[in-house]
Motif scaffolding. Sequence first.
Motif, PDB file in Angstrom:
ATOM      1  N   LYS A   1      -2.201   7.113   6.149  1.00  0.00           N
ATOM      2  CA  LYS A   1      -2.352   5.034   5.021  1.00  0.00           C
ATOM      3  C   LYS A   1      -1.282   4.546   5.301  1.00  0.00           C
ATOM      4  O   LYS A   1       0.228   5.029   4.779  1.00  0.00           O
ATOM      5  N   ILE A   2      -1.177   3.847   6.177  1.00  0.00           N
ATOM      6  CA  ILE A   2       0.195   2.778   5.791  1.00  0.00           C
ATOM      7  C   ILE A   2      -0.394   1.043   4.906  1.00  0.00           C
ATOM      8  O   ILE A   2      -1.130   0.346   5.520  1.00  0.00           O
ATOM      9  N   PRO A   3      -0.275   1.323   4.000  1.00  0.00           N
ATOM     10  CA  PRO A   3      -0.083  -0.042   3.417  1.00  0.00           C
ATOM     11  C   PRO A   3       0.271  -0.733   3.631  1.00  0.00           C
ATOM     12  O   PRO A   3       1.714  -1.047   3.662  1.00  0.00           O
ATOM     13  N   ARG A   4      -0.428  -2.326   3.466  1.00  0.00           N
ATOM     14  CA  ARG A   4      -0.138  -3.186   4.085  1.00  0.00           C
ATOM     15  C   ARG A   4       0.734  -4.170   2.442  1.00  0.00           C
ATOM     16  O   ARG A   4      -0.585  -4.505   1.817  1.00  0.00           O
ATOM     17  N   GLU A   5       1.421  -3.952   2.801  1.00  0.00           N
ATOM     18  CA  GLU A   5       2.419  -5.301   1.424  1.00  0.00           C
ATOM     19  C   GLU A   5       2.596  -6.761   2.222  1.00  0.00           C
ATOM     20  O   GLU A   5       2.057  -6.510   3.465  1.00  0.00           O
TER      21      GLU A   5
END
Length: 101
Positions: free
Chosen positions: A72-76
Amino acid sequence: RWSRWLAFCGCTIAGLSLLSSSVMRLVSEQNPEDWMDLLLPRRSLYILRGPARYEFTHEILKDEESFFDGQKIPRERRISVICRNLPVLPAPTSPPAPACR
């Protein structure tokens, strides 16, 4: 479809991804089953030219779709700076400009 955009954008798109890492998806215009995800780490620069520029669509995946290599590449909060060169439109009898070959 693309000829409309070529009047405003040249042969190169450069993007600087700031603050948040994200995943960019390139999808083939000819075959939508042919696609590739690219990881854009925070503070990275990407350049789209040639087939990547003209033969693929590109999009940044939403947070719920943002996975790369199984992680998972969290989008901030995301800020990006996009630069496009001016189109070089050669005279009808001239070959393409060197910058776009």
